[in-house]
Design a protein around this motif. Structure first.
Motif, PDB file in Angstrom:
ATOM      1  N   GLY A  80    -111.021  11.259 113.369  1.00 45.58           N
ATOM      2  CA  GLY A  80    -109.738  10.559 113.269  1.00 45.58           C
ATOM      3  C   GLY A  80    -109.955   9.065 113.152  1.00 45.58           C
ATOM      4  O   GLY A  80    -111.048   8.593 112.829  1.00 45.58           O
ATOM      5  N   ASN A  81    -108.887   8.318 113.465  1.00 37.55           N
ATOM      6  CA  ASN A  81    -108.932   6.862 113.255  1.00 37.55           C
ATOM      7  C   ASN A  81    -110.047   6.172 114.024  1.00 37.55           C
ATOM      8  O   ASN A  81    -110.768   5.347 113.474  1.00 37.55           O
ATOM      9  CB  ASN A  81    -107.597   6.222 113.663  1.00 37.55           C
ATOM     10  N   PHE A  82    -110.186   6.507 115.305  1.00 41.78           N
ATOM     11  CA  PHE A  82    -111.175   5.769 116.101  1.00 41.78           C
ATOM     12  C   PHE A  82    -112.596   6.091 115.642  1.00 41.78           C
ATOM     13  O   PHE A  82    -113.447   5.199 115.546  1.00 41.78           O
ATOM     14  CB  PHE A  82    -110.990   6.053 117.598  1.00 41.78           C
ATOM     15  N   TYR A 133    -115.486   3.736 128.083  1.00 44.26           N
ATOM     16  CA  TYR A 133    -114.823   2.498 128.515  1.00 44.26           C
ATOM     17  C   TYR A 133    -115.525   1.328 127.826  1.00 44.26           C
ATOM     18  O   TYR A 133    -116.309   0.607 128.451  1.00 44.26           O
ATOM     19  CB  TYR A 133    -114.912   2.358 130.032  1.00 44.26           C
ATOM     20  N   ARG A 134    -115.179   1.122 126.549  1.00 45.82           N
ATOM     21  CA  ARG A 134    -115.912   0.116 125.758  1.00 45.82           C
ATOM     22  C   ARG A 134    -115.709  -1.300 126.302  1.00 45.82           C
ATOM     23  O   ARG A 134    -116.544  -2.179 126.074  1.00 45.82           O
ATOM     24  CB  ARG A 134    -115.500   0.183 124.274  1.00 45.82           C
ATOM     25  N   VAL A 135    -114.575  -1.538 127.013  1.00 45.16           N
ATOM     26  CA  VAL A 135    -114.311  -2.882 127.544  1.00 45.16           C
ATOM     27  C   VAL A 135    -115.382  -3.281 128.575  1.00 45.16           C
ATOM     28  O   VAL A 135    -115.586  -4.462 128.831  1.00 45.16           O
ATOM     29  CB  VAL A 135    -112.871  -2.952 128.121  1.00 45.16           C
ATOM     30  N   GLN A 146     -97.587  11.986 115.525  1.00 44.22           N
ATOM     31  CA  GLN A 146     -98.668  11.440 116.353  1.00 44.22           C
ATOM     32  C   GLN A 146     -98.863  12.333 117.589  1.00 44.22           C
ATOM     33  O   GLN A 146     -97.918  12.525 118.360  1.00 44.22           O
ATOM     34  CB  GLN A 146     -98.245  10.011 116.739  1.00 44.22           C
ATOM     35  N   TRP A 147    -100.107  12.816 117.820  1.00 44.91           N
ATOM     36  CA  TRP A 147    -100.362  13.678 118.995  1.00 44.91           C
ATOM     37  C   TRP A 147    -100.094  12.934 120.308  1.00 44.91           C
ATOM     38  O   TRP A 147     -99.834  13.556 121.333  1.00 44.91           O
ATOM     39  CB  TRP A 147    -101.789  14.234 118.965  1.00 44.91           C
ATOM     40  N   ARG A 148    -100.168  11.611 120.280  1.00 48.51           N
ATOM     41  CA  ARG A 148     -99.945  10.842 121.517  1.00 48.51           C
ATOM     42  C   ARG A 148     -98.535  11.053 122.074  1.00 48.51           C
ATOM     43  O   ARG A 148     -98.300  10.799 123.256  1.00 48.51           O
ATOM     44  CB  ARG A 148    -100.168   9.345 121.257  1.00 48.51           C
TER      45      ARG A 148
HETATM   46  P1  NAD Z   1    -106.504  10.353 115.769  1.00 51.77           P
HETATM   47  O1  NAD Z   1    -105.219  11.070 115.764  1.00 51.77           O
HETATM   48  O2  NAD Z   1    -106.693   9.279 114.763  1.00 51.77           O
HETATM   49  O3  NAD Z   1    -107.709  11.388 115.596  1.00 51.77           O
HETATM   50  C1  NAD Z   1    -107.757  12.618 116.282  1.00 51.77           C
HETATM   51  C2  NAD Z   1    -108.687  13.573 115.570  1.00 51.77           C
HETATM   52  O4  NAD Z   1    -108.631  14.834 116.228  1.00 51.77           O
HETATM   53  C3  NAD Z   1    -108.318  13.819 114.101  1.00 51.77           C
HETATM   54  O5  NAD Z   1    -109.488  13.892 113.325  1.00 51.77           O
HETATM   55  C4  NAD Z   1    -107.632  15.178 114.147  1.00 51.77           C
HETATM   56  O6  NAD Z   1    -107.784  15.901 112.941  1.00 51.77           O
HETATM   57  C5  NAD Z   1    -108.393  15.855 115.274  1.00 51.77           C
HETATM   58  N1  NAD Z   1    -107.669  16.962 115.881  1.00 51.77           N
HETATM   59  C6  NAD Z   1    -108.192  18.149 116.211  1.00 51.77           C
HETATM   60  N2  NAD Z   1    -107.279  18.951 116.741  1.00 51.77           N
HETATM   61  C7  NAD Z   1    -106.127  18.274 116.734  1.00 51.77           C
HETATM   62  C8  NAD Z   1    -104.812  18.599 117.150  1.00 51.77           C
HETATM   63  N3  NAD Z   1    -104.506  19.790 117.694  1.00 51.77           N
HETATM   64  N4  NAD Z   1    -103.853  17.666 117.002  1.00 51.77           N
HETATM   65  C9  NAD Z   1    -104.152  16.438 116.490  1.00 51.77           C
HETATM   66  N5  NAD Z   1    -105.388  16.079 116.076  1.00 51.77           N
HETATM   67  C10 NAD Z   1    -106.360  16.995 116.209  1.00 51.77           C
HETATM   68  O7  NAD Z   1    -106.719   9.805 117.238  1.00 51.77           O
HETATM   69  P2  NAD Z   1    -107.672   8.602 117.678  1.00 51.77           P
HETATM   70  O8  NAD Z   1    -106.878   7.371 117.764  1.00 51.77           O
HETATM   71  O9  NAD Z   1    -108.900   8.611 116.882  1.00 51.77           O
HETATM   72  O10 NAD Z   1    -107.978   9.032 119.212  1.00 51.77           O
HETATM   73  C11 NAD Z   1    -108.944  10.023 119.530  1.00 51.77           C
HETATM   74  C12 NAD Z   1    -109.440   9.788 120.956  1.00 51.77           C
HETATM   75  O11 NAD Z   1    -110.096   8.518 121.007  1.00 51.77           O
HETATM   76  C13 NAD Z   1    -108.343   9.746 122.011  1.00 51.77           C
HETATM   77  O12 NAD Z   1    -108.778  10.341 123.193  1.00 51.77           O
HETATM   78  C14 NAD Z   1    -108.108   8.260 122.242  1.00 51.77           C
HETATM   79  O13 NAD Z   1    -107.651   7.963 123.543  1.00 51.77           O
HETATM   80  C15 NAD Z   1    -109.498   7.714 122.020  1.00 51.77           C
HETATM   81  N6  NAD Z   1    -109.466   6.318 121.539  1.00 51.77           N
HETATM   82  C16 NAD Z   1    -110.262   5.423 122.160  1.00 51.77           C
HETATM   83  C17 NAD Z   1    -110.243   4.116 121.756  1.00 51.77           C
HETATM   84  C18 NAD Z   1    -111.124   3.121 122.441  1.00 51.77           C
HETATM   85  O14 NAD Z   1    -110.968   1.931 122.190  1.00 51.77           O
HETATM   86  N7  NAD Z   1    -112.071   3.544 123.257  1.00 51.77           N
HETATM   87  C19 NAD Z   1    -109.417   3.695 120.702  1.00 51.77           C
HETATM   88  C20 NAD Z   1    -108.638   4.660 120.074  1.00 51.77           C
HETATM   89  C21 NAD Z   1    -108.663   5.976 120.491  1.00 51.77           C
END
Ligand code: NAD
Length: 340
Positions: A11-13, A125-127, A164-166
């Protein structure tokens, strides 16, 4: 030999941060990608030079893959528990994104399974790898503001996309508090090097997008020696990011404390003088991954380990309980002591 990583969830991260960061690490190497979409996995794998491609069904076969030493899990929160346990059973070390899981019970099980299978567990916890936050910790430790009395920490960003899953409770385990308020809670803990004893929370949702999860959360935490902290987070407002620590001799303010792209402004007030220094946010994700690899190579327990993730989940659960029951809640760390 660098530690080989499988990135789980593209996903995005993962796409914006983890995969590019893995190209800049010294002790770590991308060897595999795991996605529900095999075509996407092949395309991304080819782009970043990962030859091993898995989907969620074939994930357990990483057990037989000698090029994968560790996994970096970047899936929706509700999937962190399952993929950590499956990776541990496959004998792979786990770097799991924050929040660690959807409940303290899941966190405990993740810790147990990683121990049982003799693999390391670190939470993303990248911070903890951010120079501006290190400076704030150093100033407090050096007594620059005297005795800390209050912390006001805030992190908000508008999050309303309908798919958005969030915003889906089953996938996220909660809203703004789980996703971004956790940075504020974690900051209060690392700035004070202590744990809150009690919590109070108020939660509200003012738009249909937040029918299932908290939009706005205001939490109060009481730390030992009467230090008070407020945590303020929202999915409904524009970006707010930073904290102020008030002490007996002055204050520290860190602007842009939690994102990964804005230079941090760390201001210190002592007497009538205010000085401000800027810190580059640094390459936090690459530093975090390399640190985990060094822990694996040297067989050292990582600092932001499962217990660290569990503590934040216990505090989050206490805040939600307080909001639900309308009362102050003691934060109970009994499970941390038993898991330590
Ligand atoms: P995102 O929605 O961009 O990506 C989620 C990924 O999971 C996608 O590839 C999606 O296809 C997959 N996926 C698998 N099963 C899924 C389902 N049932 N529903 C939705 N997506 C599903 O989310 P993101 O922003 O990349 O976040 C992913 C994790 O990373 C989260 O736990 C988030 O808290 C964490 N995160 C951390 C940071 C950080 O700075 N450390 C920043 C952003 C996100």
């Amino acid at each position: 030999m660098p530690v080989g990583y499988a990135v789980v969830g593209l996903g995005n991260f993962a796409l914006d941060r983890i995969l590019p960061a893995l190209m800049r690490t010294r002790h770590s190497k991308l060897t595999a990608v795991v996605s529900g979409d095999l075509n996407k996995a092949r395309r991304i794998g080819a782009k970043y030079g990962a030859s091993r491609i898995y989907n969620y069904d074939s994930f357990d076969s990483i057990k037989e893959d000698p090029d994968v030493d560790a996994v970096h899990i970047a899936l929706p929160n509700s999937m962190h528990w399952e993929y950590t346990v499956r990776a541990a059973k496959a004998g792979k070390h786990v770097l799991c994104e924050k929040p660690m899981a959807n409940s303290p019970a899941e966190c405990l099980n993740m810790i147990e399974e990683c121990r049982k299978n003799n693999v390391k567990l670190m939470i993303g916890y990248r911070v903890h790898f951010d120079p501006g936050n290190h400076e704030a910790i150093r100033l407090i430790e050096d007594g620059a503001i005297g005795y800390p009395k209050f912390i006001m920490a805030a992190f908000s960003q508008r999050t309303t996309e309908p798919d958005q899953w969030r915003l889906n409770f089953n996938l996220s385990g909660g809203g703004a508090l789980m996703d971004i308020g956790i940075y504020c809670i974690n900051a209060c803990r690392y700035l004070l090097d202590n744990e809150p004893e009690s919590a109070m929370g108020m939660v509200s949702s003012t738009e249909p997008a937040f029918a299932e999860v908290d939009e706005n959360v205001l939490a109060l935490l009481q730390f030992p020696e009467g230090i008070l902290a407020s945590v303020n987070c929202s999915y409904g407002t524009r970006r707010v990011d930073g904290y102020v620590v008030d002490g007996s001799e002055g204050w520290i303010e860190v602007r842009s404390a939690f994102d990964y792209w804005t230079p941090r402004e760390v201001s210190l007030r002592r007497g009538d003088s205010i000085t401000t220094r800027k810190f580059d946010p640094g390459d936090q994700v690459a530093a975090e991954i390399d640190y985990f690899s060094e822990c694996i190579e040297a067989n050292i327990e990582p600092a932001p380990n499962g217990l660290e993730g569990l503590k934040d989940m216990i505090i989050i659960e206490s805040i939600y309980r307080s909001a639900r029951d309308g009362c102050r809640v003691p934060v109970n760390y009994q499970s941390v002591a038993s898991a330590a």
